[in-house]
Design an enzyme around this catalytic site. Structure first.
Site, PDB file in Angstrom:
ATOM      1  N   GLN A 164       2.013  -6.159  -3.276  1.00  0.00           N
ATOM      2  CA  GLN A 164       2.437  -6.238  -1.874  1.00  0.00           C
ATOM      3  C   GLN A 164       3.718  -5.419  -1.660  1.00  0.00           C
ATOM      4  O   GLN A 164       4.012  -4.538  -2.437  1.00  0.00           O
ATOM      5  CB  GLN A 164       2.638  -7.694  -1.435  1.00  0.00           C
ATOM      6  CG  GLN A 164       1.336  -8.458  -1.217  1.00  0.00           C
ATOM      7  CD  GLN A 164       0.703  -8.965  -2.494  1.00  0.00           C
ATOM      8  OE1 GLN A 164       1.368  -9.561  -3.322  1.00  0.00           O
ATOM      9  NE2 GLN A 164      -0.578  -8.743  -2.654  1.00  0.00           N
ATOM     10  N   ASP A 184       0.816  -1.224   0.000  1.00  0.00           N
ATOM     11  CA  ASP A 184       0.000   0.000   0.000  1.00  0.00           C
ATOM     12  C   ASP A 184       0.843   1.265   0.000  1.00  0.00           C
ATOM     13  O   ASP A 184       0.447   2.293   0.559  1.00  0.00           O
ATOM     14  CB  ASP A 184      -0.964   0.028   1.210  1.00  0.00           C
ATOM     15  CG  ASP A 184      -1.889  -1.176   1.214  1.00  0.00           C
ATOM     16  OD1 ASP A 184      -2.285  -1.613   0.122  1.00  0.00           O
ATOM     17  OD2 ASP A 184      -2.204  -1.668   2.307  1.00  0.00           O
ATOM     18  N   LYS A 205       1.862   2.025  -5.183  1.00  0.00           N
ATOM     19  CA  LYS A 205       2.391   1.442  -6.431  1.00  0.00           C
ATOM     20  C   LYS A 205       1.458   1.721  -7.610  1.00  0.00           C
ATOM     21  O   LYS A 205       1.898   2.063  -8.698  1.00  0.00           O
ATOM     22  CB  LYS A 205       2.572  -0.089  -6.272  1.00  0.00           C
ATOM     23  CG  LYS A 205       3.575  -0.472  -5.191  1.00  0.00           C
ATOM     24  CD  LYS A 205       3.618  -1.964  -4.976  1.00  0.00           C
ATOM     25  CE  LYS A 205       2.391  -2.563  -4.356  1.00  0.00           C
ATOM     26  NZ  LYS A 205       2.127  -2.170  -2.945  1.00  0.00           N
ATOM     27  N   GLY A 264      -4.483  -4.499  -3.609  1.00  0.00           N
ATOM     28  CA  GLY A 264      -5.517  -3.505  -3.888  1.00  0.00           C
ATOM     29  C   GLY A 264      -4.828  -2.212  -4.261  1.00  0.00           C
ATOM     30  O   GLY A 264      -4.088  -1.653  -3.466  1.00  0.00           O
ATOM     31  N   HIS A 265      -5.010  -1.773  -5.493  1.00  0.00           N
ATOM     32  CA  HIS A 265      -4.331  -0.579  -5.970  1.00  0.00           C
ATOM     33  C   HIS A 265      -5.381   0.464  -6.348  1.00  0.00           C
ATOM     34  O   HIS A 265      -6.193   0.231  -7.232  1.00  0.00           O
ATOM     35  CB  HIS A 265      -3.457  -0.909  -7.182  1.00  0.00           C
ATOM     36  CG  HIS A 265      -2.453  -1.990  -6.886  1.00  0.00           C
ATOM     37  ND1 HIS A 265      -1.830  -2.714  -7.873  1.00  0.00           N
ATOM     38  CD2 HIS A 265      -1.970  -2.467  -5.724  1.00  0.00           C
ATOM     39  CE1 HIS A 265      -1.004  -3.600  -7.306  1.00  0.00           C
ATOM     40  NE2 HIS A 265      -1.080  -3.468  -6.008  1.00  0.00           N
TER      41      HIS A 265
HETATM   42  P1  GDP Z   1      -0.710   0.191  -3.628  1.00  0.00           P
HETATM   43  O1  GDP Z   1      -1.313  -1.058  -3.096  1.00  0.00           O
HETATM   44  O2  GDP Z   1       0.761   0.278  -3.373  1.00  0.00           O
HETATM   45  O3  GDP Z   1      -1.054   0.452  -5.069  1.00  0.00           O
HETATM   46  O4  GDP Z   1      -1.352   1.379  -2.782  1.00  0.00           O
HETATM   47  P2  GDP Z   1      -2.908   1.573  -2.412  1.00  0.00           P
HETATM   48  O5  GDP Z   1      -3.613   2.043  -3.617  1.00  0.00           O
HETATM   49  O6  GDP Z   1      -3.442   0.367  -1.716  1.00  0.00           O
HETATM   50  O7  GDP Z   1      -2.808   2.685  -1.285  1.00  0.00           O
HETATM   51  C1  GDP Z   1      -2.287   3.952  -1.556  1.00  0.00           C
HETATM   52  C2  GDP Z   1      -3.395   5.004  -1.278  1.00  0.00           C
HETATM   53  O8  GDP Z   1      -2.807   6.292  -1.202  1.00  0.00           O
HETATM   54  C3  GDP Z   1      -4.431   5.093  -2.391  1.00  0.00           C
HETATM   55  O9  GDP Z   1      -5.669   5.395  -1.806  1.00  0.00           O
HETATM   56  C4  GDP Z   1      -3.945   6.251  -3.255  1.00  0.00           C
HETATM   57  O10 GDP Z   1      -5.005   6.919  -3.918  1.00  0.00           O
HETATM   58  C5  GDP Z   1      -3.323   7.141  -2.212  1.00  0.00           C
HETATM   59  N1  GDP Z   1      -2.176   7.938  -2.671  1.00  0.00           N
HETATM   60  C6  GDP Z   1      -1.209   7.598  -3.564  1.00  0.00           C
HETATM   61  N2  GDP Z   1      -0.283   8.577  -3.639  1.00  0.00           N
HETATM   62  C7  GDP Z   1      -0.665   9.538  -2.782  1.00  0.00           C
HETATM   63  C8  GDP Z   1      -0.102  10.792  -2.392  1.00  0.00           C
HETATM   64  O11 GDP Z   1       0.967  11.212  -2.806  1.00  0.00           O
HETATM   65  N3  GDP Z   1      -0.785  11.519  -1.456  1.00  0.00           N
HETATM   66  C9  GDP Z   1      -1.950  11.081  -0.902  1.00  0.00           C
HETATM   67  N4  GDP Z   1      -2.547  11.860   0.006  1.00  0.00           N
HETATM   68  N5  GDP Z   1      -2.510   9.911  -1.239  1.00  0.00           N
HETATM   69  C10 GDP Z   1      -1.872   9.147  -2.175  1.00  0.00           C
HETATM   70  P1  IMO Z   2      -0.872  -4.262  -2.151  1.00  0.00           P
HETATM   71  O1  IMO Z   2      -0.490  -4.816  -3.500  1.00  0.00           O
HETATM   72  C1  IMO Z   2      -0.970  -4.567   2.195  1.00  0.00           C
HETATM   73  C2  IMO Z   2      -0.981  -8.577   3.932  1.00  0.00           C
HETATM   74  C3  IMO Z   2      -2.252  -8.933   4.682  1.00  0.00           C
HETATM   75  C4  IMO Z   2      -1.686  -9.845   5.761  1.00  0.00           C
HETATM   76  C5  IMO Z   2      -0.587 -10.603   5.003  1.00  0.00           C
HETATM   77  C6  IMO Z   2      -1.023 -11.979   4.519  1.00  0.00           C
HETATM   78  O2  IMO Z   2      -2.167  -3.538  -2.148  1.00  0.00           O
HETATM   79  O3  IMO Z   2       0.253  -3.488  -1.568  1.00  0.00           O
HETATM   80  P2  IMO Z   2      -2.570 -12.741   2.496  1.00  0.00           P
HETATM   81  O4  IMO Z   2      -4.021 -12.482   2.232  1.00  0.00           O
HETATM   82  O5  IMO Z   2      -1.648 -12.228   1.426  1.00  0.00           O
HETATM   83  O6  IMO Z   2      -2.288 -14.160   2.856  1.00  0.00           O
HETATM   84  O7  IMO Z   2      -2.262 -11.874   3.833  1.00  0.00           O
HETATM   85  O8  IMO Z   2      -0.235  -9.798   3.898  1.00  0.00           O
HETATM   86  N1  IMO Z   2      -1.171  -8.133   2.538  1.00  0.00           N
HETATM   87  C7  IMO Z   2      -1.125  -6.841   2.164  1.00  0.00           C
HETATM   88  N2  IMO Z   2      -0.989  -5.721   2.902  1.00  0.00           N
HETATM   89  N3  IMO Z   2      -1.046  -4.490   0.854  1.00  0.00           N
HETATM   90  C8  IMO Z   2      -1.159  -5.602   0.096  1.00  0.00           C
HETATM   91  O9  IMO Z   2      -1.128  -5.572  -1.258  1.00  0.00           O
HETATM   92  C9  IMO Z   2      -1.240  -6.859   0.756  1.00  0.00           C
HETATM   93  N4  IMO Z   2      -1.379  -8.139   0.324  1.00  0.00           N
HETATM   94  C10 IMO Z   2      -1.317  -8.905   1.435  1.00  0.00           C
HETATM   95  O10 IMO Z   2      -2.863  -7.793   5.226  1.00  0.00           O
HETATM   96  O11 IMO Z   2      -1.050  -9.078   6.757  1.00  0.00           O
HETATM   97 MG    MG Z   3      -2.829  -1.674  -1.801  1.00  0.00          MG
END
Ligand code: GDP
Ligand code: IMO
Ligand code: MG
Length: 416
Positions: free
Chosen positions: A220, A14, A17, A41-42
Site C-alpha cells: 500500500q 501502486d 514498489k 498488487g505488485h
Molecule cells: P506497486 O503496488 O507499488 O508494486 O505498483 P503496481 O505494480 O500496482 O503498479 C505499478 C505499475 O506501473 C505496474 O504495472 C508496473 O509494471 C508499472 N511500472 C513500474 N515502473 C514503471 C515505469 O517506470 N514506467 C512505466 N511506464 N510503468 C512502470
Molecule cells: P499496493 O500494495 C492501491 C486501497 C483500496 C481502498 C482502500 C481500502 O498494490 O500499493 P482495503 O481492501 O485495503 O480495505 O481497501 O485501500 N488499497 C490500495 N490501493 N494499492 C494498494 O496496494 C492498495 N491496497 C488497498 O483501493 O481505497
Molecule cells: Mg499495486
C-alpha cells in the site's frame, strides 16, 4: 548486526514498489512483507514476462533469496497457495509467520456486504476481507496462521465464533458453512502450507546476527495508513515505516535506509479526497499511458499531478532517505507539468496536510515538459526539462532522488 533497508510507498499505493523491490533484491539475502494482505498488487516485468504478486514478497523471482511473510500480514491461505504454485522449489526459501492472522472467506463476504450497505459512502475497498480480518485481530477474536496446524481445533473454534456472531452474519447475508466444509478446507491449507509456517521473527534476528542483508517490502502507500492517511478512506493497517517494525518484530533501531517509492504523478483507487486529481484530458492521458488499472481489482485508477505537500508529509512520517522516482516516462510529451506546492485552506495558504483534505485547494506551479525519456538508463541522457522536474521535487521535499524508473522493465532504471 545488520540493519534492514525499507521500501515504502509515498502516495496512495501502486507507486511501483514491486519493480524496485525486484530490482534491488539481487543485493539482499532476505525480502520480507510486514503488512497488508492480498489487497496489494505488485506487477513486475522481467524480459517481457509479467508477474503479478499479492502476498508473496517481490524477492521471489530470485531463487537465492529467502522471502518472509511477517506477523503483520493478513493471509488468505487459498490465495497464497495459488500464488505459490507459480514458483518452484519454495522450501527453504519461503516462510510465513505463525503469528500472521488468517483472512478467511467469510472476511471477504463481510467486507463486500458492508461496502454494499454503505452505498455512496463506500470506501471502495478491494473487497478482499482486509478490514474485517484486521478488526478480528484488534478485537482479539482473530485466528493465526499457526492454528492451521490443528485443523480439528481451528474448525471447532471457527464454528463457535460463527455461532456467537450468528445474528450479525445473518443480517449481512453471510452464509455460514458447515463444520465439515470448514474442516476439509483447513486440512487442505495445512497440507499445502505446513512446511512454510515458522517463527519468522527468530529467522530474521538470526539473519541479522549473521550480517545477512535484509530488504523490507512495504505494501500500500503512506496516505492509506490507518492512523496517518485520509481516514476513513484508508486501509486497515499501518502502511508507514513504523508498521514494518511491528509487522516483523524488528526494533526501530534495526531499520537502515528508507527508500520512498514515488510516482512522478499521483494515482488513487477507491474513494476519498485527492486534491490534485485531474478530471480532464491530462488525467485521462496519465491513465492511458501509465496503464493505470489495478493489479488486484482491475479498477481504473484516478490520476492527477504530483502533490509535493502530501509527499513531504509522507516522507517525514517514514524518515525517507531517498526516492525512487517511478513512471517518469508517463509524463513524456506533456507540454507543461504541474506540481502542487501548497494548499489553500480556510482562507490561508498552508504547506502541510490537515486532517481533512476535502477542504483544501491545491496551488500549482508549472514546469516545461519534455519529449521522451522512455527506456533511458543513464542520468546524463535525460533531457534538461526532465532533470529540472527532478531537481524541483528535491527542492520542494528536501529529499534526494536516487533512482529514476523509465519503463516497467527491471533494466530500464537509472541509478544516480
Ligand atoms: P506497486 O503496488 O507499488 O508494486 O505498483 P503496481 O505494480 O500496482 O503498479 C505499478 C505499475 O506501473 C505496474 O504495472 C508496473 O509494471 C508499472 N511500472 C513500474 N515502473 C514503471 C515505469 O517506470 N514506467 C512505466 N511506464 N510503468 C512502470
Ligand atoms: P499496493 O500494495 C492501491 C486501497 C483500496 C481502498 C482502500 C481500502 O498494490 O500499493 P482495503 O481492501 O485495503 O480495505 O481497501 O485501500 N488499497 C490500495 N490501493 N494499492 C494498494 O496496494 C492498495 N491496497 C488497498 O483501493 O481505497
Ligand atoms: Mg499495486
Amino acid at each position: 548486526m545488520t540493519k534492514a533497508d525499507l521500501i515504502v510507498g509515498i502516495q496512495w499505493g501502486d507507486e511501483g514498489k514491486g519493480k524496485i523491490v525486484d530490482m534491488l533484491s539481487q543485493n539482499y539475502d532476505l525480502v520480507c512483507r510486514s503488512g497488508g494482505g492480498h489487497n496489494a498488487g505488485h506487477t513486475i516485468w522481467v524480459d517481457g514476462v509479467k508477474y503479478a504478486l499479492h502476498l508473496v514478497p517481490s524477492g521471489i523471482l530470485h531463487p537465492n533469496i529467502i522471502n518472509i511473510i511477517g506477523n503483520g500480514v493478513v493471509v488468505n491461505p487459498e490465495v497464497l497457495i495459488k500464488e505459490m504454485s507459480q514458483f518452484k522449489n519454495l522450501e527453504g526459501r519461503f516462510y510465513i509467520s505463525d503469528r500472521a492472522h488468517l483472512n478467511l472467506a467469510y472476511h471477504s463476504l463481510i467486507d463486500q456486504a458492508k461496502e454494499r450497505l454503505k452505498g455512496d459512502k463506500a470506501i471502495g475497498t478491494t473487497g478482499k476481507g482486509i478490514g474485517p480480518a484486521y478488526a478480528d485481530k484488534i478485537s482479539r477474536t482473530g485466528h493465526r496462521v499457526g492454528e492451521l496446524l490443528n485443523p480439528e481445533l481451528l474448525s471447532t473454534n471457527l464454528m463457535n465464533d460463527f455461532e456467537t456472531n450468528r445474528v450479525y452474519l445473518d443480517a449481512l447475508g453471510v452464509q455460514i458453512p458447515s463444520k465439515d466444509e470448514i474442516y476439509q478446507e483447513l486440512k487442505g491449507f495445512k497440507e499445502a502450507l505446513a512446511p512454510y509456517i515458522a517463527d519468522t521473527t527468530q529467522i530474521l534476528w538470526r539473519a541479522m546476527s549473521e550480517n545477512k542483508k535484509i530488504l523490507l517490502e512495504g505494501a500500500q502507500g503512506t496516505l492509506l495508513d490507518i492512523d496517518h492517511g485520509t481516514y476513513p478512506y484508508v486501509t486497515s493497517s499501518n502502511t508507514i515505516a513504523a508498521g514494518a517494525c511491528t509487522g516483523l518484530g524488528l526494533s526501530p533501531k534495526s531499520i537502515g535506509d528508507v527508500i520512498g517509492i514515488l510516482k512522478a504523478y499521483t494515482t488513487r483507487v477507491g474513494n476519498g479526497a485527492f486534491p490534485t486529481e485531474d478530471h480532464g484530458v491530462d488525467g485521462q492521458t496519465m491513465c492511458e499511458v501509465g496503464k493505470e488499472y489495478g493489479t488486484t481489482t482491475g479498477r481504473r485508477r484516478r490520476c492527477g499531478w504530483l502533490d509535493a505537500v502530501a509527499v513531504r508529509y509522507a516522507s517525514m512520517l517514514n524518515g525517507v532517505d531517498s526516492y525512487a522516482l517511478m513512471k517518469l516516462d508517463v509524463l513524456d510529451g506533456f507540454k507543461t507539468i504541474k506540481i502542487c506546492k501548497a494548499y489553500e485552506y480556510q482562507g490561508e495558504i498552508i504547506d502541510y496536510m490537515p486532517a481533512n483534505l476535502d477542504e483544501v485547494t491545491p496551488i500549482y506551479e508549472e514546469l516545461e515538459g519534455w519529449d521522451s525519456i522512455s527506456g533511458i538508463k543513464h542520468y546524463d541522457d535525460l533531457p534538461l526539462n526532465a532533470k529540472r522536474y527532478i531537481n524541483r521535487i528535491e527542492e520542494l521535499t528536501g529529499v534526494r532522488v536516487s533512482i529514476v524508473s523509465t519503463s516497467p522493465e527491471r533494466s530500464d532504471t537509472i541509478l544516480r
